[in-house]
Design a protein around this motif. Sequence first.
Motif, PDB file in Angstrom:
ATOM      1  N   LYS A 136      14.111 -12.346   0.065  1.00 16.80           N
ATOM      2  CA  LYS A 136      13.471 -11.348  -0.793  1.00 16.80           C
ATOM      3  C   LYS A 136      12.556 -10.448   0.031  1.00 16.80           C
ATOM      4  O   LYS A 136      12.514  -9.228  -0.170  1.00 16.80           O
ATOM      5  N   ILE A 137      11.816 -11.021   0.950  1.00 17.09           N
ATOM      6  CA  ILE A 137      10.940 -10.215   1.793  1.00 17.09           C
ATOM      7  C   ILE A 137      11.760  -9.249   2.633  1.00 17.09           C
ATOM      8  O   ILE A 137      11.444  -8.051   2.723  1.00 17.09           O
ATOM      9  N   TRP A 138      12.833  -9.728   3.268  1.00 14.42           N
ATOM     10  CA  TRP A 138      13.675  -8.853   4.094  1.00 14.42           C
ATOM     11  C   TRP A 138      14.299  -7.750   3.251  1.00 14.42           C
ATOM     12  O   TRP A 138      14.353  -6.584   3.660  1.00 14.42           O
ATOM     13  N   SER A 139      14.770  -8.087   2.057  1.00 16.18           N
ATOM     14  CA  SER A 139      15.403  -7.106   1.190  1.00 16.18           C
ATOM     15  C   SER A 139      14.410  -6.030   0.752  1.00 16.18           C
ATOM     16  O   SER A 139      14.758  -4.839   0.693  1.00 16.18           O
ATOM     17  N   ASP A 140      13.168  -6.417   0.455  1.00 17.51           N
ATOM     18  CA  ASP A 140      12.166  -5.441   0.050  1.00 17.51           C
ATOM     19  C   ASP A 140      11.810  -4.504   1.198  1.00 17.51           C
ATOM     20  O   ASP A 140      11.601  -3.297   0.992  1.00 17.51           O
ATOM     21  N   GLN A 200      13.714  -3.529   3.746  1.00 13.37           N
ATOM     22  CA  GLN A 200      14.770  -2.537   3.971  1.00 13.37           C
ATOM     23  C   GLN A 200      14.905  -1.579   2.791  1.00 13.37           C
ATOM     24  O   GLN A 200      15.285  -0.431   2.966  1.00 13.37           O
ATOM     25  N   MET A 201      14.571  -2.026   1.566  1.00 13.81           N
ATOM     26  CA  MET A 201      14.644  -1.133   0.407  1.00 13.81           C
ATOM     27  C   MET A 201      13.594  -0.037   0.491  1.00 13.81           C
ATOM     28  O   MET A 201      13.883   1.142   0.267  1.00 13.81           O
ATOM     29  N   VAL A 202      12.348  -0.416   0.815  1.00 18.13           N
ATOM     30  CA  VAL A 202      11.279   0.579   0.932  1.00 18.13           C
ATOM     31  C   VAL A 202      11.575   1.545   2.070  1.00 18.13           C
ATOM     32  O   VAL A 202      11.371   2.764   1.952  1.00 18.13           O
ATOM     33  N   THR A 203      12.080   1.043   3.184  1.00 15.42           N
ATOM     34  CA  THR A 203      12.414   1.907   4.313  1.00 15.42           C
ATOM     35  C   THR A 203      13.543   2.866   3.967  1.00 15.42           C
ATOM     36  O   THR A 203      13.558   4.011   4.410  1.00 15.42           O
ATOM     37  N   SER A 204      14.493   2.389   3.165  1.00 13.78           N
ATOM     38  CA  SER A 204      15.604   3.241   2.762  1.00 13.78           C
ATOM     39  C   SER A 204      15.168   4.315   1.778  1.00 13.78           C
ATOM     40  O   SER A 204      15.692   5.428   1.796  1.00 13.78           O
ATOM     41  N   TRP A 205      14.212   4.009   0.929  1.00 14.29           N
ATOM     42  CA  TRP A 205      13.763   4.960  -0.095  1.00 14.29           C
ATOM     43  C   TRP A 205      12.842   6.030   0.467  1.00 14.29           C
ATOM     44  O   TRP A 205      13.000   7.207   0.195  1.00 14.29           O
ATOM     45  N   LEU A 206      11.845   5.613   1.245  1.00  6.46           N
ATOM     46  CA  LEU A 206      10.753   6.502   1.627  1.00  6.46           C
ATOM     47  C   LEU A 206      10.748   6.777   3.117  1.00  6.46           C
ATOM     48  O   LEU A 206      11.041   5.900   3.927  1.00  6.46           O
ATOM     49  N   PHE A 211       0.930 -16.812   1.615  1.00  9.22           N
ATOM     50  CA  PHE A 211       1.422 -15.771   2.519  1.00  9.22           C
ATOM     51  C   PHE A 211       2.536 -14.962   1.865  1.00  9.22           C
ATOM     52  O   PHE A 211       2.621 -13.750   2.029  1.00  9.22           O
ATOM     53  N   TYR A 212       3.397 -15.623   1.103  1.00  9.61           N
ATOM     54  CA  TYR A 212       4.487 -14.904   0.443  1.00  9.61           C
ATOM     55  C   TYR A 212       3.962 -13.949  -0.623  1.00  9.61           C
ATOM     56  O   TYR A 212       4.445 -12.829  -0.772  1.00  9.61           O
ATOM     57  N   ILE A 213       2.950 -14.354  -1.375  1.00  6.02           N
ATOM     58  CA  ILE A 213       2.445 -13.539  -2.485  1.00  6.02           C
ATOM     59  C   ILE A 213       1.896 -12.212  -1.972  1.00  6.02           C
ATOM     60  O   ILE A 213       2.090 -11.152  -2.570  1.00  6.02           O
ATOM     61  N   TRP A 214       1.188 -12.239  -0.832  1.00  4.17           N
ATOM     62  CA  TRP A 214       0.660 -10.979  -0.300  1.00  4.17           C
ATOM     63  C   TRP A 214       1.779 -10.006   0.014  1.00  4.17           C
ATOM     64  O   TRP A 214       1.690  -8.814  -0.291  1.00  4.17           O
ATOM     65  N   VAL A 215       2.842 -10.503   0.629  1.00  2.00           N
ATOM     66  CA  VAL A 215       3.972  -9.631   0.954  1.00  2.00           C
ATOM     67  C   VAL A 215       4.667  -9.168  -0.316  1.00  2.00           C
ATOM     68  O   VAL A 215       5.076  -8.016  -0.435  1.00  2.00           O
ATOM     69  N   ALA A 216       4.804 -10.062  -1.281  1.00  2.00           N
ATOM     70  CA  ALA A 216       5.472  -9.708  -2.533  1.00  2.00           C
ATOM     71  C   ALA A 216       4.699  -8.622  -3.270  1.00  2.00           C
ATOM     72  O   ALA A 216       5.285  -7.681  -3.819  1.00  2.00           O
ATOM     73  N   MET A 217       3.359  -8.732  -3.274  1.00  2.00           N
ATOM     74  CA  MET A 217       2.553  -7.699  -3.920  1.00  2.00           C
ATOM     75  C   MET A 217       2.723  -6.369  -3.211  1.00  2.00           C
ATOM     76  O   MET A 217       2.821  -5.303  -3.839  1.00  2.00           O
ATOM     77  N   PHE A 218       2.770  -6.399  -1.908  1.00  2.00           N
ATOM     78  CA  PHE A 218       2.914  -5.163  -1.137  1.00  2.00           C
ATOM     79  C   PHE A 218       4.281  -4.523  -1.359  1.00  2.00           C
ATOM     80  O   PHE A 218       4.399  -3.300  -1.468  1.00  2.00           O
ATOM     81  N   SER A 219       5.326  -5.343  -1.467  1.00  2.00           N
ATOM     82  CA  SER A 219       6.681  -4.819  -1.579  1.00  2.00           C
ATOM     83  C   SER A 219       7.052  -4.443  -3.003  1.00  2.00           C
ATOM     84  O   SER A 219       7.706  -3.432  -3.248  1.00  2.00           O
ATOM     85  N   ASP A 220       6.619  -5.259  -3.970  1.00  2.00           N
ATOM     86  CA  ASP A 220       7.054  -5.061  -5.357  1.00  2.00           C
ATOM     87  C   ASP A 220       6.189  -4.092  -6.141  1.00  2.00           C
ATOM     88  O   ASP A 220       6.422  -3.872  -7.322  1.00  2.00           O
TER      89      ASP A 220
END
Length: 597
Positions: A238-242, A244-250, A289-298
């Motif tokens: 999920k972290i890797w997918s987020d 690459q998704m943000v990089t692809s969008w913006l 550690f996962y929650i911080w990344v999830a908040m940043f990505s989602d």
Amino acid sequence: MAPPSESIGANITHTVQHTGQRLKQFLRPDGRRVHIAASPEEKIKIHRNLLAIEPDGNFDVCLHGSPEHLEAVRAVHAHHEQKRGELREKHSSIYEEFEHVHLQLEALSKEMHHLTEHGVSLDANFSKFGYDAHLRTRDPDSTANSISRSSSDHGQRDWAAERTQGRSLKVWKRPVVRQYLHKGLIWRSAELQEVASFELFVDLLYVGIIAIIGDSAAEEPTSYGLLKFIIVFSLGWKIWSDIQMVTSWLETDDIFQRFCVMFVLVCLFGYTLNIVEAFETTYAMMISFYIWVAMFSDIIGQGLVVLIVRRAQKMKNQAGPLIQKWFEFQPSLNIEHRTERTNAFVTLVFGYSVVSLLYQNRAGYGINAFFGKAILGLVQAFFFNWLYFEIDGWNIHTHAIRRHVASSILWMFIHLPFIMAYVLAGASLSRLVLAHDCKDAESETLEEASLGRSEADVEPGLRWFYCVGLGIALLCMSVISFCHVHKKFDGQRVTKRSRLGLRVAVAVVIICLPLAESLNSLQLVSTTTGLIGLVLAFDLYGCTYVGESFLRDGRKCKYWADCPRKRRRALEEAMKTGEVVNVEELAVDEKGYVPAP
């Protein structure tokens, strides 16, 4: 009627601006015609045909891009520049009006070409991923363009001036959406989106993440170990997918983006350090550690936006049009970036399965069962790589992302179980390679680090991890291939559905192999590798044409080389008479020629 030397300018403009094709022939100011050949073979053929028509030789044949071609074009260009200057001096008012009308027609003609034929970048996109009538490109400076601007300006670049026009890196820059959906059309930047260096850096960290997760699962081949593997791997995916998704969008390309990526890497590093003991003592640390990344990505709220917009399209009250107005512009997925990043991650997974097979040998003659199982695992990974990239990724007519919304969603989500299953099979295979439960597998021949992982009996759970993981990976590859629309041709030996049917059957057989408890580790790995080889061979045979030989290519190989005009004429005369030519004798008096010893 204007002489040929004066009419060629319009011919050049029409050929280049409207059709996009290269000029095949033109006239010099003295009336001598110049013919352009695309290859040395075509040059010889054109010269031979023209000699039969014009024995006086009042023509020139140039190879495209050669110095002779460039010199001829420059001479004709200078001639017409001079003619244009003379016309401007004699008929200044008429000339200015004609020039204005000419520029308007050029601009409109190019606009019609873009609307009907699309751009070069879209042509390449359609060729690789399939045609999409709702896709458009937009140049970054398109808002500043006007109809009075010459269309030829778009195709010219001042490379000398660009050397002094570098870009400075900003601390923060407003993000720009790379491509977006607006009123049923997908608008995308005409510039090619390249993979950023930090994306590759993230992949390097995931090499270690996959190794730790896979090895931990292989050490505990139980249902509880499988559950931990699925949870931990899904979070990492999920972290890797987020990312690459943000990089692809913006598109930001600023210093702030680099610090954000570094922050994500720090969280990923902390997440990785707490994987092994996640369900015993470090679960809170890993999840924090996962929650911080999830908040940043989602925070972009991708899923919520899609749900709201789709719901608004079905609303009949006033809220529906209002919501659609709010979300009139929606970021869209870049198909090239998504497929390239997914392919890179799959390659990373295949690489992990190969690296995990490595062990240290201390026997004087190390060709034994350990070596044989490792080689079979290497061949197995090579077969999977061959199937994924060169069989399923070849001859695609319409990519799954472009085919339909259902196939797009299925293609994106099926990669998670595919990668998880293959990582689980690869980690289990690394333990099967070191098992000494078969002949010619003496544990004393292993180095101490590898000896600690060698077992006399293979646990049933490890067999199930390996076979079920391999079988599910093969099933997922069948689904991925089914999502694409591949090109068809008459005379194909085996249809795609029949080949996928064999894959499914072989996958079921591999999944059921642990029931044969009499198979040792060498027999188990040999059987699975042979079955996957059967699938590959059947796919290779089925993709060929009935009218052609499957074993070899009957086409003749051709070679070409450049030679001076004098030597070329001698070769052409020899070809006409059928005389055998010694190439070294023709080149004896060439400057700098050194005969072969």
